[in-house]
Design a protein around this motif. Structure first.
Motif, PDB file in Angstrom:
ATOM      1  N   UNK A   1     -41.137 -40.952   6.128  1.00  0.00           N
ATOM      2  CA  UNK A   1     -41.648 -39.809   5.366  1.00  0.00           C
ATOM      3  C   UNK A   1     -40.764 -38.581   5.554  1.00  0.00           C
ATOM      4  N   UNK A   2     -40.234 -38.375   6.763  1.00  0.00           N
ATOM      5  CA  UNK A   2     -39.310 -37.263   7.007  1.00  0.00           C
ATOM      6  C   UNK A   2     -38.033 -37.423   6.201  1.00  0.00           C
ATOM      7  N   UNK A   3     -37.505 -38.646   6.142  1.00  0.00           N
ATOM      8  CA  UNK A   3     -36.294 -38.911   5.349  1.00  0.00           C
ATOM      9  C   UNK A   3     -36.549 -38.529   3.897  1.00  0.00           C
ATOM     10  N   UNK A   4     -37.646 -38.991   3.337  1.00  0.00           N
ATOM     11  CA  UNK A   4     -37.958 -38.701   1.937  1.00  0.00           C
ATOM     12  C   UNK A   4     -38.173 -37.207   1.714  1.00  0.00           C
ATOM     13  N   UNK A   5     -38.897 -36.559   2.620  1.00  0.00           N
ATOM     14  CA  UNK A   5     -39.142 -35.118   2.497  1.00  0.00           C
ATOM     15  C   UNK A   5     -37.827 -34.334   2.529  1.00  0.00           C
ATOM     16  N   UNK A   6     -36.945 -34.683   3.457  1.00  0.00           N
ATOM     17  CA  UNK A   6     -35.654 -33.987   3.547  1.00  0.00           C
ATOM     18  C   UNK A   6     -34.803 -34.234   2.303  1.00  0.00           C
ATOM     19  N   UNK A   7     -34.847 -35.448   1.786  1.00  0.00           N
ATOM     20  CA  UNK A   7     -34.093 -35.764   0.575  1.00  0.00           C
ATOM     21  C   UNK A   7     -34.585 -34.935  -0.601  1.00  0.00           C
ATOM     22  N   UNK A   8     -35.890 -34.884  -0.793  1.00  0.00           N
ATOM     23  CA  UNK A   8     -36.439 -34.128  -1.912  1.00  0.00           C
ATOM     24  C   UNK A   8     -36.174 -32.634  -1.763  1.00  0.00           C
ATOM     25  N   UNK A   9     -36.238 -32.130  -0.538  1.00  0.00           N
ATOM     26  CA  UNK A   9     -35.934 -30.720  -0.288  1.00  0.00           C
ATOM     27  C   UNK A   9     -34.473 -30.423  -0.629  1.00  0.00           C
ATOM     28  N   UNK A  10     -33.570 -31.312  -0.208  1.00  0.00           N
ATOM     29  CA  UNK A  10     -32.137 -31.135  -0.496  1.00  0.00           C
ATOM     30  C   UNK A  10     -31.876 -31.170  -2.006  1.00  0.00           C
ATOM     31  N   UNK A  11     -32.510 -32.097  -2.712  1.00  0.00           N
ATOM     32  CA  UNK A  11     -32.323 -32.200  -4.156  1.00  0.00           C
ATOM     33  C   UNK A  11     -32.890 -30.982  -4.887  1.00  0.00           C
ATOM     34  N   UNK A  12     -34.038 -30.494  -4.444  1.00  0.00           N
ATOM     35  CA  UNK A  12     -34.626 -29.308  -5.062  1.00  0.00           C
ATOM     36  C   UNK A  12     -33.743 -28.082  -4.829  1.00  0.00           C
ATOM     37  N   UNK A  13     -33.158 -27.984  -3.645  1.00  0.00           N
ATOM     38  CA  UNK A  13     -32.262 -26.854  -3.360  1.00  0.00           C
ATOM     39  C   UNK A  13     -31.041 -26.885  -4.269  1.00  0.00           C
ATOM     40  N   UNK A  14     -30.504 -28.073  -4.507  1.00  0.00           N
ATOM     41  CA  UNK A  14     -29.342 -28.186  -5.400  1.00  0.00           C
ATOM     42  C   UNK A  14     -29.734 -27.809  -6.823  1.00  0.00           C
ATOM     43  N   UNK A  15     -30.891 -28.281  -7.288  1.00  0.00           N
ATOM     44  CA  UNK A  15     -31.343 -27.917  -8.634  1.00  0.00           C
ATOM     45  C   UNK A  15     -31.476 -26.407  -8.760  1.00  0.00           C
ATOM     46  N   UNK A  16     -32.055 -25.782  -7.743  1.00  0.00           N
ATOM     47  CA  UNK A  16     -32.188 -24.323  -7.758  1.00  0.00           C
ATOM     48  C   UNK A  16     -30.809 -23.674  -7.837  1.00  0.00           C
ATOM     49  N   UNK A  17     -29.890 -24.161  -7.027  1.00  0.00           N
ATOM     50  CA  UNK A  17     -28.531 -23.626  -7.005  1.00  0.00           C
ATOM     51  C   UNK A  17     -27.897 -23.681  -8.396  1.00  0.00           C
ATOM     52  N   UNK A  18     -28.008 -24.829  -9.058  1.00  0.00           N
ATOM     53  CA  UNK A  18     -27.394 -25.002 -10.369  1.00  0.00           C
ATOM     54  C   UNK A  18     -28.025 -24.098 -11.421  1.00  0.00           C
ATOM     55  N   UNK A  19     -29.315 -23.830 -11.280  1.00  0.00           N
ATOM     56  CA  UNK A  19     -30.019 -23.007 -12.268  1.00  0.00           C
ATOM     57  C   UNK A  19     -29.920 -21.511 -11.994  1.00  0.00           C
ATOM     58  N   UNK A  20     -29.887 -21.120 -10.733  1.00  0.00           N
ATOM     59  CA  UNK A  20     -30.043 -19.709 -10.385  1.00  0.00           C
ATOM     60  C   UNK A  20     -28.755 -18.994  -9.997  1.00  0.00           C
ATOM     61  N   UNK A  21     -27.731 -19.735  -9.626  1.00  0.00           N
ATOM     62  CA  UNK A  21     -26.537 -19.094  -9.080  1.00  0.00           C
ATOM     63  C   UNK A  21     -25.329 -19.210  -9.998  1.00  0.00           C
ATOM     64  N   UNK A  22     -24.479 -18.198  -9.930  1.00  0.00           N
ATOM     65  CA  UNK A  22     -23.193 -18.234 -10.634  1.00  0.00           C
ATOM     66  C   UNK A  22     -22.197 -19.017  -9.770  1.00  0.00           C
ATOM     67  N   UNK A  23     -21.035 -19.287 -10.332  1.00  0.00           N
ATOM     68  CA  UNK A  23     -20.030 -20.115  -9.666  1.00  0.00           C
ATOM     69  C   UNK A  23     -19.691 -19.703  -8.245  1.00  0.00           C
ATOM     70  N   UNK A  24     -19.381 -18.438  -8.038  1.00  0.00           N
ATOM     71  CA  UNK A  24     -19.014 -17.956  -6.709  1.00  0.00           C
ATOM     72  C   UNK A  24     -20.162 -18.142  -5.722  1.00  0.00           C
ATOM     73  N   UNK A  25     -21.381 -17.864  -6.194  1.00  0.00           N
ATOM     74  CA  UNK A  25     -22.558 -18.033  -5.344  1.00  0.00           C
ATOM     75  C   UNK A  25     -22.842 -19.506  -5.062  1.00  0.00           C
ATOM     76  N   UNK A  26     -22.569 -20.379  -6.034  1.00  0.00           N
ATOM     77  CA  UNK A  26     -22.745 -21.820  -5.814  1.00  0.00           C
ATOM     78  C   UNK A  26     -21.812 -22.314  -4.714  1.00  0.00           C
ATOM     79  N   UNK A  27     -20.573 -21.851  -4.760  1.00  0.00           N
ATOM     80  CA  UNK A  27     -19.617 -22.260  -3.735  1.00  0.00           C
ATOM     81  C   UNK A  27     -20.060 -21.750  -2.370  1.00  0.00           C
ATOM     82  N   UNK A  28     -20.539 -20.521  -2.301  1.00  0.00           N
ATOM     83  CA  UNK A  28     -21.032 -19.977  -1.027  1.00  0.00           C
ATOM     84  C   UNK A  28     -22.229 -20.795  -0.538  1.00  0.00           C
ATOM     85  N   UNK A  29     -23.148 -21.139  -1.446  1.00  0.00           N
ATOM     86  CA  UNK A  29     -24.299 -21.973  -1.084  1.00  0.00           C
ATOM     87  C   UNK A  29     -23.830 -23.319  -0.543  1.00  0.00           C
TER      88      UNK A  29
END
Length: 192
Positions: A128-156
């Motif tokens: 369950x921890x593996x799955x939770x961490x995976x989903x958290x990581x994927x959600x963070x990437x989705x947020x990054x792609x939607x909310x950040x500009x290029x320079x901020x994506x690289x910093x993230x």
């Protein structure tokens, strides 16, 4: 270090298992060595294994009908590859897991792991921890792609995936960040 000992060490990327569960888990796993250029799973083909990358590198990508690839995840061992439930549908892989640096993996059939999770609360909590961490990581990437500009994506990326920039090809990193390789190169030149 043998596999059972690895599950009890602080090097294990998710969390430690007690000695008995580590032994049971390790006995259910089988080693898999793959050279650079091979695939641990292929988009559109049957896939029923859970995978742990002990060493090496794997890039997870999706291809469209014209053969264009989009990188959806990067794995640097030791780590757990995205669980089967999050990378497949109806027993078929939704992604290709391409080895970009010779890889040593441990694999366990999905049904076997599910059985172990039913029998052991420790292994269930680990899964369950593996799955939770995976989903958290994927959600963070989705947020990054939607909310950040290029320079901020690289910093993230640099903050979240420490050391990956020196390990993975820049075409994979650019794709992962929703950038062109040229844009990534310019951003890297501006920020170094």
């Amino acid at each position: 270090m043998n596999f059972a000992d690895f599950f009890q060490s602080s090097d294990f990327p998710i969390g430690m298992l007690d000695k008995a569960d580590a032994q049971i888990f390790s006995e259910a796993c089988r080693p898999l060595s793959l050279a650079k250029g091979n695939c641990a799973a292929q988009q559109g083909f049957p896939d029923d294994a859970e995978l742990i990358l002990m060493s090496g590198q794997i890039v997870s990508h999706v291809s469209d009908s014209d053969g264009r690839q989009v990188c959806v995840d990067l794995f640097l061992g030791p780590c757990v590859i995205t669980p089967h439930v999050a990378r497949s549908a109806d027993g078929t892989s939704l992604v290709t897991l391409e080895v970009t640096k010779d890889a040593e993996l441990m694999q366990i059939p999905r049904n076997t792991l599910e059985g172990l999770m039913v029998e052991s609360s420790t292994i269930r909590a680990w899964g369950n921890d593996v799955l939770r961490q995976t989903l958290t990581r994927k959600a963070a990437r989705e947020w990054c792609l939607c909310a950040l500009r290029g320079k901020e994506r690289l910093a993230w990326f640099r903050d979240t995936y420490v050391g990956y920039e020196a390990q993975f090809g820049h075409k994979h990193i650019a794709s992962f960040l929703g950038l062109t390789p040229v844009s990534l190169s310019r951003l890297r030149a501006d920020t170094t």
